[in-house]
Write a protein that holds these residues in place. Structure first.
Motif, mmCIF file in Angstrom:
data_model
loop_
_atom_site.group_PDB
_atom_site.id
_atom_site.type_symbol
_atom_site.label_atom_id
_atom_site.label_comp_id
_atom_site.label_asym_id
_atom_site.label_seq_id
_atom_site.Cartn_x
_atom_site.Cartn_y
_atom_site.Cartn_z
ATOM 1 N N TYR A 182 0.819 -1.134 -0.039
ATOM 2 C CA TYR A 182 0.554 0.141 -0.191
ATOM 3 C C TYR A 182 1.049 1.557 -0.338
ATOM 4 N N SER A 183 0.520 2.176 -1.187
ATOM 5 C CA SER A 183 1.172 3.809 -1.423
ATOM 6 C C SER A 183 0.508 4.340 -1.139
ATOM 7 N N PRO A 184 0.732 5.565 0.512
ATOM 8 C CA PRO A 184 -0.512 6.541 -0.106
ATOM 9 C C PRO A 184 -0.439 7.061 -1.238
ATOM 10 N N PRO A 185 -1.932 7.878 -1.549
ATOM 11 C CA PRO A 185 -2.853 8.149 -0.062
ATOM 12 C C PRO A 185 -4.154 6.647 -0.947
#
Length: 322
Positions: free
Chosen positions: A43-46
């Motif tokens: 997972y990579s923000p946003p």
């Protein structure tokens, strides 16, 4: 034979070298000659979600970037699903070991009634049943620790990170639990923003800036509970507030001319209560708070473990000062 293997007790060490050695010992002793697969999710923000699979024996790495609101657990399960699908389509029956660093995924797959990600888990279960039917395969889903220098795991982790830059998105129905979590986070964020704007011009805005629950803020003594609440919202019997209501002629403190008698003045500066304030400061210093402030005394800033102790010291100050 199909098996799902969670971590063993001696593998809980955070030492990278030890974890790497244990992996190679297990890999050679238990899975020698197996077709090795590594999976990972990221997972990579946003809001970027990616899955990756590395087929070590073929030197092939595949990645997918998922669209829509998901969770890291979704990306981990999707990687396992794609790995098993590839095996079913392209490989003859042979011993397979699939390495994943997601304990949550294996726990879900071990459950006959998973509390979340039902759709993905059911599809993976159907694939595992296929591998268990004649001619039977030997398939192991094995947990491994992350970031301990395991070659295949490092490759798939890097691939999952790089997949965030892909413009080709795969649509996957969001899990209801993950969707509810995203909706809850969005509503909380919107509420926090609205609350901050409303609190800024008020007395409560000086000590509280979010909507977090403060269970420690209540006091069993109603008299003290009322006093604490009035101090937080600024509706007190101090001259600063009474003057705004037109009940007294002057907002000044009787003990400090030309100093408005506000909550901040009462708690932090008023010379009338200097001795009680010194005692309060000494006790707070033992908790690691050398300076007094309104957010500390009334808003619960600082270490959550000391919130209740700070409130008790403040109540002692209120009792002593009358």
């Amino acid at each position: 034979m199909v098996s799902l293997d969670l971590p063993v007790p001696f593998w809980k060490s955070s030492d990278a070298l030890f974890g790497n050695q244990i992996f190679h010992l297990m890999d050679t002793s238990l899975y020698g000659g197996f077709f090795r697969i590594f999976t990972d999710g990221s997972y990579s923000p946003p809001a970027s979600y990616a899955s990756a699979v590395f087929f070590e024996d073929l030197s092939i790495c595949q990645t997918w970037t998922l669209s829509g609101p998901h969770s890291v657990l979704t990306t981990e399960l999707y990687a396992i699903l794609q790995a098993l699908t590839f095996v079913k389509r392209h490989l003859p029956p042979k011993p397979i070991v699939l390495y994943t660093d997601s304990q949550s995924s294996l726990h879900l797959l071990l459950s006959s009634r998973p509390p979340s990600h039902m759709q993905l888990v059911c599809v993976i279960h159907s694939l595992l049943r296929y591998f268990a039917s004649p001619p039977p395969w030997t398939v192991h889903l094995q947990w491994v620790p992350s970031h301990v220098g395991i070659h295949g795991n490092e490759i798939v982790d890097h691939a999952a990170q790089q997949a965030h830059h892909s413009q080709h998105l795969i649509y996957l129905d969001p899990d209801p639990a993950a969707l509810c979590s995203h909706i809850r986070q969005a509503c909380t964020s919107l509420w926090e923003q609205s609350l901050s704007l409303e609190l800024d011009p008020t007395s409560l805005g000086l000590v509280r800036a979010d909507a977090a629950i403060h269970p420690w803020a209540r006091h069993p003594c109603r008299q003290l509970d009322v006093a604490l609440t009035r101090l937080r919202i600024g509706h007190t019997g101090l001259n600063g507030h009474l003057h705004r209501l037109g009940l007294v002629d002057s907002p000044w403190c009787p003990w400090r001319p030309h100093g408005e008698e506000t909550v901040e003045h009462f708690l932090l500066w008023c010379p009338r209560f200097h001795s009680y304030r010194v005692a309060l400061q000494e006790h707070l210093a033992t908790l690691g708070y050398p300076r007094l402030s309104l957010p500390l005394l009334l808003g619960g800033s600082g270490d959550p473990d000391t919130h209740l102790q700070v409130m008790r010291l403040l109540c002692r100050f209120l009792r002593s000062s009358g």
